[in-house]
Write an enzyme that holds these catalytic residues in place. Structure first.
Site, PDB file in Angstrom:
ATOM      1  N   ASP A  76       0.863  -1.193   0.000  1.00  0.00           N
ATOM      2  CA  ASP A  76       0.000   0.000   0.000  1.00  0.00           C
ATOM      3  C   ASP A  76       0.891   1.231   0.000  1.00  0.00           C
ATOM      4  O   ASP A  76       1.009   1.951   0.999  1.00  0.00           O
ATOM      5  CB  ASP A  76      -0.951  -0.003   1.190  1.00  0.00           C
ATOM      6  CG  ASP A  76      -2.087   1.017   1.024  1.00  0.00           C
ATOM      7  OD1 ASP A  76      -2.114   1.703  -0.018  1.00  0.00           O
ATOM      8  OD2 ASP A  76      -2.923   1.120   1.931  1.00  0.00           O
ATOM      9  N   HIS A 183      -7.672   7.890   6.990  1.00  0.00           N
ATOM     10  CA  HIS A 183      -6.542   6.949   6.843  1.00  0.00           C
ATOM     11  C   HIS A 183      -6.793   6.106   5.598  1.00  0.00           C
ATOM     12  O   HIS A 183      -7.739   5.327   5.548  1.00  0.00           O
ATOM     13  CB  HIS A 183      -6.458   6.045   8.078  1.00  0.00           C
ATOM     14  CG  HIS A 183      -5.372   5.002   7.997  1.00  0.00           C
ATOM     15  ND1 HIS A 183      -5.406   3.849   8.749  1.00  0.00           N
ATOM     16  CD2 HIS A 183      -4.234   4.934   7.254  1.00  0.00           C
ATOM     17  CE1 HIS A 183      -4.322   3.121   8.478  1.00  0.00           C
ATOM     18  NE2 HIS A 183      -3.606   3.761   7.569  1.00  0.00           N
ATOM     19  N   HIS A 335       3.692   5.199  13.355  1.00  0.00           N
ATOM     20  CA  HIS A 335       2.576   5.650  12.509  1.00  0.00           C
ATOM     21  C   HIS A 335       1.242   5.347  13.138  1.00  0.00           C
ATOM     22  O   HIS A 335       0.194   5.638  12.564  1.00  0.00           O
ATOM     23  CB  HIS A 335       2.662   5.004  11.134  1.00  0.00           C
ATOM     24  CG  HIS A 335       2.119   3.607  11.045  1.00  0.00           C
ATOM     25  ND1 HIS A 335       2.465   2.602  11.925  1.00  0.00           N
ATOM     26  CD2 HIS A 335       1.239   3.035  10.170  1.00  0.00           C
ATOM     27  CE1 HIS A 335       1.838   1.484  11.592  1.00  0.00           C
ATOM     28  NE2 HIS A 335       1.079   1.722  10.544  1.00  0.00           N
ATOM     29  N   GLY A 336       1.221   4.725  14.311  1.00  0.00           N
ATOM     30  CA  GLY A 336      -0.030   4.376  14.959  1.00  0.00           C
ATOM     31  C   GLY A 336       0.231   3.573  16.215  1.00  0.00           C
ATOM     32  O   GLY A 336       1.334   3.613  16.783  1.00  0.00           O
TER      33      GLY A 336
END
Length: 410
Positions: A76, A183, A335-336
């Protein structure tokens, strides 16, 4: 942060966690593989949300000298976050009743109806500056005819959410104001690019007897080769597509919000400056006196003073952060929250009923067409975002905390 150096490492592995016991075995094995790469610059960096990925850990950052690694960017390409704040006070809108429930319920329902989710796409081609530019420069991409069709397909996918952990959220900050967070990534576009060039890299590495074992799944492309240049062209196109994809969805959500605000209130309000940033990409940067390709797979760039977005799990907290420019992480941060359970593991551990009850108890409105797989994205399937933030306080500092009010999932 601690450092791993042992008989399995050729270069150090710097980890922003409490200790080695916090890293799953398969993730650590992938980090060992990265440390053996002959073109690795300095060390491997693992963010506090790190977990096993394809070839390279998610939450992993490496700097590579003269090569790009498709699987170290991932399928992705350009997956990332968008955010815009408002000065709309939640207290002023939360009790407004509509024909479709509360104000938040009505907005969530409208998003669900108007933005294609999961495998769905637009029935008609949409405008897209990124793809228009690509078509005007088609000679740049002509050596990869197997990907050209993705440009035309992209006109139907731009402004669509996708599935998995992608989301659109309505959030409330600690000052009681409404925010919108998106997101998403490059949809099927990025996967096609990654798969093609990983295959090309494997063929090239076998012919050149690269010394990087195929089972590492870290086949690489020297940037001074035609194949390396082609991958960078397509990766950058996918990055631009992903950024515009988030812009389109943010614009659509703002239109929906505007419609409801005008219809149901007389409140004057404004939007803040938008943030839009990737967390799956490679970029040429200078670190420790050398220009290198920094691969961030599930990590954001966090240069000193730079704003970034770190989402938590559905129904918990997310953060807007300011980077601290830490050299040891190659100016990166998480990132999270990072997964605690795999998707399969989450489905086996948590029931749909448990997750739905948890969301209800937390006052979160869920917009989702099929709730059978909702356990995959339970907040319990993820690490505690507050622990993640504590572990990286030398990488980024919080400037805004946001809690979920409503969430749309594919």
């Amino acid at each position: 942060m601690f450092v791993i150096t042992n008989e399995n490492t050729k270069a150090p592995i710097k980890v922003w966690l409490e200790d080695e016991s916090k890293i799953e075995g398969s993730c650590l094995e992938q980090a060992y593989n990265l440390s053996q790469l002959p073109f690795l610059h300095k060390w491997v960096a693992l963010m506090p949300d790190t977990h096993t990925g394809m070839g390279m850990p998610i939450g992993g950052v490496i700097a590579a000298d003269g090569v790009v690694i498709p699987n170290a960017v991932g399928v992705d390409i350009g997956c990332g976050m968008g955010f815009v704040g408002t000065d709309i006070k939640i207290a002023d809108i939360k009790d407004i009743a509509t024909g479709n429930g509360s104000f938040i319920q009505s907005v969530v329902g409208d998003i669900l109806r108007n933005i294609p989710l999961g495998f769905n796409r637009h029935k008609k081609p949409q405008s897209c500056m990124t793809l228009d530019t690509a078509k005007s420069e088609i000679d740049k991409y002509a050596r990869n005819p197997e990907l050209i069709s993705e440009i035309e397909t992209g006109y139907f996918q731009i402004g669509t959410l996708g599935g998995g952990n992608h989301f659109i959220e309505l959030q409330e900050d600690d000052e009681g104001c409404l925010g919108i967070m998106v997101h998403s990534g490059s949809r099927h576009f990025g996967k096609k690019v990654c798969d093609l060039f990983h295959s090309k890299a494997r063929e090239m590495n076998q012919k050149m007897h690269s010394g990087v074992p195929d089972h590492y799944r870290l086949a690489f492309l020297p940037t001074d080769t035609l194949e390396g240049a082609q991958y960078i062209n397509w990766m950058n196109l996918a990055l631009d597509f992903a950024a515009e994809n988030r812009e389109k969805m943010m614009f659509a959500v703002k239109e929906i919000l505007d419609k409801h605000m005008i219809k149901l209130t007389d409140i004057q309000y404004s939007y803040m400056e938008e943030i839009n940033a990737h967390h799956n990409y490679a970029a040429l940067e200078n670190h420790y006196g050398k220009s290198v390709w920094v691969h961030r797979k599930g990590a954001i760039r966090a240069r000193a003073g730079e704003l970034g977005i770190i989402p938590g799990a559905m129904g918990s907290y997310s953060y807007i952060v300011e980077g601290l420019g830490n050299d040891m992480s190659f100016h990166s941060s998480s990132h999270g929250a990072g997964r605690e359970y795999s998707r399969t593991g989450a489905m086996e551990t948590f029931s749909t009923e448990e997750v739905m009850l948890d969301l209800k108890e937390r006052g979160v409105i869920l917009g989702k067409h099929n709730k059978k797989d909702v356990a995959e994205e339970s907040r319990f399937a993820y690490k505690d975002i507050n622990v993640v933030m504590e572990n990286q306080k030398d990488l980024a500092k919080p400037v805004k905390r946001l809690k979920t009010l409503g969430v749309v999932k594919g």
